[in-house]
Every structure is written in structure tokens, then in C-alpha cells.
Scaffold this motif. Structure first.
Motif, PDB file in Angstrom:
ATOM      1  N   VAL A 279      43.650  44.927  31.757  1.00 60.94           N
ATOM      2  CA  VAL A 279      43.742  43.651  32.469  1.00 60.94           C
ATOM      3  C   VAL A 279      43.606  43.881  33.972  1.00 60.94           C
ATOM      4  CG1 VAL A 279      45.214  41.660  32.968  1.00 60.94           C
ATOM      5  CG2 VAL A 279      45.165  42.607  30.663  1.00 60.94           C
ATOM      6  N   HIS A 280      44.169  44.980  34.449  1.00 57.86           N
ATOM      7  CA  HIS A 280      44.057  45.341  35.869  1.00 57.86           C
ATOM      8  C   HIS A 280      42.581  45.501  36.256  1.00 57.86           C
ATOM      9  CE1 HIS A 280      45.569  48.147  39.347  1.00 57.86           C
ATOM     10  NE2 HIS A 280      44.827  47.137  39.774  1.00 57.86           N
ATOM     11  N   GLY A 281      41.845  46.239  35.432  1.00 55.84           N
ATOM     12  CA  GLY A 281      40.415  46.429  35.704  1.00 55.84           C
ATOM     13  C   GLY A 281      39.643  45.130  35.674  1.00 55.84           C
ATOM     14  N   TYR A 282      39.992  44.268  34.716  1.00 58.60           N
ATOM     15  CA  TYR A 282      39.333  42.959  34.607  1.00 58.60           C
ATOM     16  C   TYR A 282      39.626  42.107  35.846  1.00 58.60           C
ATOM     17  CZ  TYR A 282      38.154  38.369  32.658  1.00 58.60           C
ATOM     18  OH  TYR A 282      37.616  37.125  32.449  1.00 58.60           O
ATOM     19  N   ALA A 283      40.851  42.177  36.338  1.00 54.75           N
ATOM     20  CA  ALA A 283      41.226  41.411  37.535  1.00 54.75           C
ATOM     21  C   ALA A 283      40.423  41.872  38.751  1.00 54.75           C
ATOM     22  CB  ALA A 283      42.729  41.553  37.806  1.00 54.75           C
ATOM     23  N   ILE A 284      40.190  43.190  38.837  1.00 53.82           N
ATOM     24  CA  ILE A 284      39.386  43.718  39.948  1.00 53.82           C
ATOM     25  C   ILE A 284      37.955  43.195  39.863  1.00 53.82           C
ATOM     26  CG2 ILE A 284      38.394  45.829  40.920  1.00 53.82           C
ATOM     27  CD1 ILE A 284      41.015  47.253  40.118  1.00 53.82           C
ATOM     28  N   ARG A 285      37.402  43.172  38.636  1.00 50.21           N
ATOM     29  CA  ARG A 285      36.027  42.656  38.449  1.00 50.21           C
ATOM     30  C   ARG A 285      35.919  41.182  38.826  1.00 50.21           C
ATOM     31  NH1 ARG A 285      36.253  45.825  33.761  1.00 50.21           N
ATOM     32  NH2 ARG A 285      36.509  44.003  32.402  1.00 50.21           N
ATOM     33  N   LEU A 286      37.017  40.452  38.616  1.00 50.78           N
ATOM     34  CA  LEU A 286      37.011  39.027  38.969  1.00 50.78           C
ATOM     35  C   LEU A 286      37.241  38.808  40.462  1.00 50.78           C
ATOM     36  CD1 LEU A 286      39.128  37.453  36.053  1.00 50.78           C
ATOM     37  CD2 LEU A 286      36.665  37.220  36.402  1.00 50.78           C
ATOM     38  N   GLY A 287      37.499  39.877  41.188  1.00 54.98           N
ATOM     39  CA  GLY A 287      37.742  39.745  42.626  1.00 54.98           C
ATOM     40  C   GLY A 287      39.135  39.237  42.955  1.00 54.98           C
ATOM     41  N   LEU A 288      40.120  39.548  42.071  1.00 54.90           N
ATOM     42  CA  LEU A 288      41.474  39.025  42.251  1.00 54.90           C
ATOM     43  C   LEU A 288      42.441  40.055  42.821  1.00 54.90           C
ATOM     44  CD1 LEU A 288      41.804  37.097  38.853  1.00 54.90           C
ATOM     45  CD2 LEU A 288      41.397  36.104  41.113  1.00 54.90           C
ATOM     46  N   ARG A 289      41.910  41.178  43.319  1.00 56.48           N
ATOM     47  CA  ARG A 289      42.809  42.223  43.803  1.00 56.48           C
ATOM     48  C   ARG A 289      43.572  41.795  45.053  1.00 56.48           C
ATOM     49  NH1 ARG A 289      38.817  47.036  44.956  1.00 56.48           N
ATOM     50  NH2 ARG A 289      40.668  48.057  44.134  1.00 56.48           N
ATOM     51  N   SER A 290      43.121  40.737  45.731  1.00 57.99           N
ATOM     52  CA  SER A 290      43.841  40.252  46.910  1.00 57.99           C
ATOM     53  C   SER A 290      44.691  39.021  46.604  1.00 57.99           C
ATOM     54  CB  SER A 290      42.858  39.927  48.038  1.00 57.99           C
ATOM     55  OG  SER A 290      41.954  38.909  47.633  1.00 57.99           O
ATOM     56  N   ASP A 291      44.653  38.566  45.347  1.00 56.54           N
ATOM     57  CA  ASP A 291      45.475  37.420  44.945  1.00 56.54           C
ATOM     58  C   ASP A 291      46.939  37.866  44.902  1.00 56.54           C
ATOM     59  OD1 ASP A 291      47.004  35.673  43.092  1.00 56.54           O
ATOM     60  OD2 ASP A 291      45.089  34.651  42.850  1.00 56.54           O
ATOM     61  N   LYS A 292      47.779  37.248  45.735  1.00 57.07           N
ATOM     62  CA  LYS A 292      49.164  37.718  45.868  1.00 57.07           C
ATOM     63  C   LYS A 292      49.960  37.581  44.573  1.00 57.07           C
ATOM     64  CE  LYS A 292      50.871  33.384  47.945  1.00 57.07           C
ATOM     65  NZ  LYS A 292      51.540  32.810  49.145  1.00 57.07           N
TER      66      LYS A 292
END
Length: 765
Positions: A279-292
Motif C-alpha cells: 500500500v505504501h508503494g501504491y501511495a507513492i505511485r499515486l503521488g500521495l507521499r506528501s499527503d499529511k
């Protein structure tokens, strides 16, 4: 010109001027849509022009007041009208409902009905929404019935409001019936119903409604999917939440930060780090790594999965660190026993000016309280108030265990006063924590007063009071509270019976304890767990029935753990049973190789039998394992300050005075028949040296310190980190009579109330 004609001309001119003023006022009124000041000016103009009772004017003025939430002025205007119309009530009811002033909404409805005006499709949805906001299910039913009788229930807005009202009132069956009868069901109602079932943990109905939406031609949107994931997560169905997320992904629905945050919370509770990494990897692909919110959820997930280093890495990679992520990190570090790192993080970001909130402070206080840093927890609570952050009803139960463990009664009382001022004492968890705090600080009567004053009680409260009596060895009171608990129709649980069996063990009531043990499964359907068997082994062992205790262990439906073997070893120490003690100790060495207490107990058995060679072998085993005996440590609170005394420590500034006073007391005690019990000295030295060693035990030092620093007759309360030794127990009985003081000593087993040369334990502990 005649007088009659002149009069007519003046009247005509007056009417013309009035007409012009009314036209001008109406023009002004229509443009008055801004400030509250304009609304009041318009109202004054209406009164001057004599138009305030005109329906159109009154409705417009009511709308102006309602838009500024000036409901008092609006009510005065409404009730000043001899016959307010439906439009006036519609304006106010819709406005009060919009601003969530639900009590006023329903009051207006009653007033409207008393004037024989009835709701229409404009009013009914707002009043149903008010029922939802107040969880007024009965009135909601009545409005539904009115809608069915008048045909208004077929209106789409009324149907939608009914569905949401029944969901909020947890009447999902009624919500489902309304949804099934909707002529044109929409995605909002379908999603709300499916999510409602998910939150209740009704997996089959939640899935059925969600699937039916597609059959009805309703395409679930992102909110629908997120509602299902969050709902399953909220009801504890974590696997279903993850599966719904996987289904969402396979159906080609692009997730957002809410989806990812919700599923990460479920993954954390499942402690499945493999899925978490995906899920972490998927979040990075979605560009959510800066979503607090996503980052906070990642920190929390890795923390729950025990990946402390990954937790720190995710947090450090966050560009703009916010208080939510900081709170998640503190919680994660605490969960992984990294208290110092949590405290360091907290201090670092507090020093950098981050606006830490009540959650931040409470998390840190709870972290320190749970991991033995009790003085730090108390200091943080003080700092929190200085920083202007107001503690809440969660902060107090987080702090009170520190007061209880550290014998900080003054701090506990201060927290109690703070709770009274803030109105937290109606909270069952605050009260339960107060009961436990007072019990642990030796104030069992104060604990009972807190219990008796509670407006309502849950199982936690009953168990807290029952546990308090068990801690003090008060068997009659414990049984009475258990009987009162039953008469109040509160069923006991595993914790209740643990307390009962524990107090029976302390008081040596074998038959009573066996009766309660048997009644667990027979009368309540509760299967005994490891802690109950540990209590029974202790009960039989303390009574000298060591072989019977050992037989019970062999009959257990599962392998005995360290607690059960520890109970047997402690009993072997009391009755000097070397053979069975060796069996128990060897099992404990395998189960708890790093616990020095087990080696010490076996050493005690050998020392009591004069087996110095065997005792030395045990000491050598400890050295090879890199273990040291935990030093005896006692605490006593004097003048609102907690003082700590260590066994054999001579660095205390009053140590010379303490030892001098202790020597005088020893002489007086010997005159009264006291003989030092040197069996408790685990060294092969002369008897005189053994007596000297006994004088350095921490509980004796703490008691004498209290005598020196308090007024004659003052009661003393001492806490010890280990079990009180037999010699100290005997000595403190003599001291209580000589000094005419009540002395309370809490060791790891229970409270000992010494008074007039007698202990409440009856010398059974």
C-alpha cells in the motif's frame, strides 16, 4: 378653495407620501442582504412604515435574521405577528436546521402545529434532519408516519432525509425499507446505507447493499468505496476493509488519500507489514507521499507492525511535518517501547515551535506512564498546563496510573480536583482511573467514595473497585462488591474473577477460592485462563498444599506459563520446599532466562536451608547470564514530594539520622521480643553482619525517613518495587506499635496495613 377640498388634498398628499415611503422601503428591504446592521435597519424601517406585519416583509426580515443566526430576534418578530404563515415558519425551520440548531427546529415545529399549520415538502426534510441530529427516533417515526399519511413521504428529499435519519439513529432496518421503496434511489442514500451496515459490523448486508447499487443502475463513486473501507475499519473488520480496498483497485477505481489512510489503519491493526509495504508503494505511485494524512497513517501502520526504523524513516522524509504525523510517531515509538526516542521527538518539535495539541501531550504522558517513567509523566502534566493546553477526559486516565505507581497521592488529588472543575467525573473511565489511583495509594475509602458517587457504572468501574479491595486483601468487602455487582445485573468477566481469586489467595481461603473457580464455567460460562490458574496455584501453594497445586498444573488444558510456575516457586520459598522449588525454578530459567527474580527465589530457598554451595552455583549462573539482582527500592511521599530510598544506599542526605533512629528502634523492638530473621540475608556471614544488612532494606529506611519528617501520629504510606521481606514485615509491625502510627506498605503483591503491632494480611502474603 373650500375647507373640505383642502382636507381632501392634504389626505391625498399624505397617502401619496406614505405610498412613496413604502415603495422606497420595499426597494431598500430587497437590497438588504449583507450585514446584521442592515437587517436591524430594515426591521426599524418596517416598523416605521407600518409594514412589519405584512407576510412578504416579515418573511424577508426573518430570512435576514436567520442568515446571521439571530434566532432570538427572529422569534420575537415571528411571535409578534398575530397569524404567522407557513412561509415564515419555513424560513426559520430551514435556517435553524441548516445551522444545526436542532432543538429550536423542533420547538418551531411544535409552535407551527399548534397554529394548525402543517409541514410540507420544504419543511419535512429539515425537521427529519433535526431528529437525526438529536437521535430522536420516536419523533422521526411520527414524522415518517405523517409523511405516509399525507403522501409527502414519496418526495425524493423526504425519502433521502428519512434514510439518513434512520441510519444515524442506528435503525438500519427502517433505513433499508425506505431505500427499497424509493422511486429513484441515488448513490448518496445507497452509499450511506452500505456504510452504515459496515460501521455496525454487518458484513453481509453492507456487501449486499453495495452490490445492489450496481444492479439498480447506481454507480458507486469514490465516497461509496471509502465509506465501506472506513466502516469496516471502524467496526473492527480489518480484513474486510483490506479486501474492499483490493476490490476497489481491481475494479479500476483510483484511490485518494482517504482510501489509503483508511486501509493503512486496517493493515496496522492486522499487523501485516507485507500488505502495508504494498500500500505504501501504491501511495507513492499515486503521488500521495506528501499527503499529511497518508504519512500519519503510514507512521501509525509501521509502528503497529513493530517496524520502528521504518516509522522514523517515513516521518523524516515528510517535507512539512505537522502535529498529526508527530502524534502518530510518538504513539508508534511508545508502542515499540522506545520511550526515550518518543520523548526526544516530543521535546525536539516542541522546541521548534510546533503547536502541539492535547493529543500530543496526552500521548506523551500516557507513553511515560505506561513505561515506568512516572516522574516524567507528572512533570509533563505540569508543563502542559503552563503551555496553556487544557487536559481532557483522556489525559486524566493517562496520568493517574503514574500517580498510583509512584505513590504520588498529592498529584493524584490535584488531578481529581482538576477533573471536578472540568466536569470529567461523570466519565466512567476517569472515575475508574481515580478508583484505581486512590486504591493504589492506600486510600481505599476515598476510592469507594468515588465509586459510590458515580452516576452510572460500567464493568470497568466494578472491576476497578473489586481490584482495589483485592489489592488491600479486604475479602469481605470484595465479596460484598461482587454480590452488589450481580444484583445490579452487571455480569462479571475474566478480570472480575482474577481479582476474586487473588484476594482469596492472599487471605488463605482455599474453599471459597475453589468455589469461585468452579462457578466461572458452571454459572457464567467463562473458561478459566492462565491468570486464573496462576491464582489457584498461589492459593493452594500459600496454604501449604504444594503437591495439590502441582497436580492442578498438570491438569491444566494448556502448558503453564511463567506466571503459573512463578506462583509455585514463590510458595516453595514460603514453605522451604527445595525439591519442588528446583523443578519450578528450572522451568522458569527456560521460560524467562533474563528474569533475575527467579534466580533470587531459588537462592532464598537454598539460603533458608543453609545450602550455601547450591546458592553460590545459582549466583554463578546469574553472573554468566549477565544478570543482577534488582535493588530494593521504596518510595514515600512527604510534604507533597516523593522521596526514593534504595537498599544499602548511603548517599541520601539524611542517611546518618535514619540509621541512628533505626538503631534506637531496633533496641526498643528487641526489648519487646523482636528477633531479626536473618534467613532473609542471602550471604554466608556472621549473624551480627546479617542484622546490619537487614537494617539497610529500603522499606525500613523509607518508614524511618517518614517518621523523622512528619508529625507524631501521622499515617505513612510506603511503596516498594519488590515483595516485602519477612524480617521487614515483622519489624514494621513492632515500629507501628512503638511509634503509635498507622503504616501502609504496598509491595508487588498487595497492601499491608500495620497498626498497633498487627498487619492486615494476618501474616499471610
Amino acid at each position: 378653495m373650500s375647507n373640505k377640498l383642502m382636507t381632501r388634498n392634504v389626505q391625498a398628499l399624505h397617502l401619496f407620501n406614505n405610498f412613496n415611503r413604502k415603495i422606497a422601503y420595499l426597494s431598500c428591504l430587497n437590497s438588504a442582504t449583507g450585514t446584521l446592521s442592515e437587517a436591524k435597519q430594515a426591521h426599524a424601517g418596517a416598523l416605521k412604515a407600518g409594514l412589519s406585519t405584512q407576510p412578504h416583509v416579515a418573511t424577508k426580515l426573518l430570512a435576514l435574521y436567520a442568515s446571521h443566526q439571530c434566532f432570538t430576534e427572529a422569534d420575537i418578530l415571528l411571535y409578534s405577528h398575530p397569524q404567522p404563515d407557513l412561509f415564515s415558519f419555513t424560513t426559520l425551520i430551514n435556517a435553524s436546521s441548516k445551522f444545526k440548531n436542532f432543538h429550536r427546529t423542533l420547538t418551531l415545529l411544535v409552535k407551527m402545529l399548534s397554529g394548525r399549520l402543517f409541514p410540507d415538502t420544504h419543511i419535512l426534510p429539515s425537521t427529519i434532519k433535526a431528529c437525526a441530529g438529536l437521535s430522536a427516533l420516536k419523533l422521526g417515526h411520527q414524522l415518517h408516519g405523517f409523511g405516509l399519511a399525507t403522501g409527502l413521504a414519496s418526495d425524493s428529499l423526504v425519502e433521502s432525509s428519512l434514510v439518513h435519519m434512520y441510519i444515524k439513529c442506528s435503525a438500519l432496518k427502517y433505513a433499508h425499507n425506505v431505500f427499497n421503496r424509493m422511486a429513484e434511489p441515488d448513490v448518496i442514500c445507497g452509499s450511506a446505507l452500505a456504510s452504515g451496515y459496515a460501521k455496525k459490523g454487518d458484513v453481509s448486508n453492507a456487501t449486499m447493499v453495495f452490490d445492489e447499487m450496481g444492479k439498480l443502475g447506481i454507480e458507486p463513486n469514490l465516497v461509496s468505496w471509502n465509506g465501506m473501507i472506513a466502516g469496516f475499519n471502524q467496526s473492527g473488520h480489518f480484513l474486510e476493509a483490506v479486501l474492499m480496498f483490493q476490490r476497489m483497485h481491481s475494479d479500476g477505481i483510483e484511490c485518494d488519500g482517504v482510501s489509503v489512510s483508511s486501509v493503512l489503519a486496517a493493515v496496522g491493526d492486522l499487523e501485516d507489514v507485507i500488505i502495508g509495504v504494498q500500500v505504501h508503494g501504491y501511495a507513492i505511485r499515486l503521488g500521495l507521499r506528501s499527503d499529511k494524512y497518508v504519512v500519519s497513517s503510514l507512521v501509525d501502520m509501521y509502528g503497529k507492525c513493530g517496524c520502528a526504523l521504518e516509522t522514523l524513516r517515513v516521518f523524516e522524509e515528510m517535507e512539512k511535518k505537522d502535529v498529526g504525523a508527530c502524534n502518530a510517531l510518538i504513539s508508534s515509538l511508545s508502542r515499540n517501547n522506545m520511550v526515550d526516542d518518543a520523548l526526544k521527538t516530543f521535546r525536539k518539535y516542541k522546541g521548534q515551535g510546533m503547536e502541539l495539541n492535547v493529543v500530543s501531550w496526552t500521548s506523551m504522558i500516557a507513553c511515560c506512564s505506561q513505561h515506568g517513567k512516572h516522574p516524567v509523566a507528572l512533570e509533563l502534566f505540569r508543563e502542559m498546563q503552563i503551555a496553556g493546553v487544557k487536559p481532557n477526559s483522556v489525559t486524566i486516565p493517562s496520568l493517574l496510573p503514574a500517580c498510583a505507581s509512584f505513590a504520588a497521592l498529592a498529584h493524584g488529588k490535584a488531578a481529581h480536583c482538576f477533573s471536578l472543575k472540568r466536569g470529567f467525573t461523570d466519565d466512567v473511565y476517569v472515575c475508574s482511573a481515580l478508583i484505581d489511583m486512590y486504591s493504589s495509594c492506600g486510600r481505599i475509602k476515598a476510592a469507594r467514595q468515588c465509586f459510590d458517587r458515580m452516576p452510572r457504572r460500567n464493568l470497568v468501574c466494578w472491576n476497578a473497585m473489586l481490584g482495589g479491595y483485592a489489592m488491600h486483601g479486604m475479602i469481605k468487602e470484595a465479596i460484598n462488591i461482587f454480590q452488589l455487582m450481580q444484583s445490579s445485573r452487571q455480569l462479571p468477566d475474566l478480570v472480575s474473577f482474577t481479582s476474586l481469586l487473588s484476594v482469596c489467595s492472599q487471605c488463605g481461603l482455599v474453599e471459597v477460592g475453589q468455589s469461585y473457580f468452579n462457578s466461572m464455567s458452571k454459572d457464567y460460562g467463562i473458561e478459566a485462563r492462565m491468570e486464573h490458574y496462576a491464582c489457584m496455584v498461589s492459593l493452594l501453594g500459600r496454604a501449604g498444599k504444594l503437591e495439590e497445586a502441582y497436580s492442578l498444573m498438570n491438569e491444566m488444558p494448556f502448558e503453564p506459563d511463567a506466571c503459573v510456575w512463578g506462583a509455585l516457586l514463590s510458595s516453595c520459598r514460603v514453605h522451604h520446599n527445595m525439591q519442588l522449588g528446583e523443578v519450578a525454578a528450572n522451568r522458569l530459567f527456560a521460560l524467562e532466562p533474563k528474569n533475575p527474580g527467579n534466580y533470587i527465589l531459588l537462592s532464598n530457598i537454598y539460603a533458608a536451608r543453609g545450602k550455601w554451595t547450591e546458592m553460590d552455583k545459582v549466583r554463578d549462573m546469574m553472573k554468566r547470564a549477565g544478570l543482577k539482582k534488582n535493588p530494593g527500592c521504596s518510595w514515600i511521599e512527604v510534604k507533597n514530594r516523593v522521596h526514593m530510598l534504595l537498599a544499602g544506599d548511603k548517599s541520601h542526605p539524611q542517611m546518618a539520622q535514619i540509621l541512628e533512629k533505626l538503631n534506637k528502634l531496633s533496641m526498643e523492638m528487641k526489648k519487646s521480643g523482636y528477633l531479626p530473621d536473618t534467613d532473609f540475608v542471602l550471604q554466608d556471614v556472621e549473624e551480627q553482619e546479617k542484622e546490619h544488612i537487614l537494617c539497610g532494606h529500603s522499606e525500613k529506611l523509607a518508614v524511618v525517613f517518614g517518621i523523622l519528617n512528619t508529625s507524631p501520629g501521622t499515617a505513612l504510606t510506603v511503596m516498594k518495587n519488590l515483595r516485602i521481606c519477612g524480617d521487614c514485615h515483622t519489624a514494621i509491625k513492632f515500629i507501628s506499635r512503638i511509634e503509635r502510627r498507622e503504616i501502609l506498605v504496598r509491595d508487588t503483591n498487595r497492601f499491608h496495613h500495620f497498626k498497633d503491632g498487627v498487619c492486615s494480611c494476618g501474616d499471610l502474603w
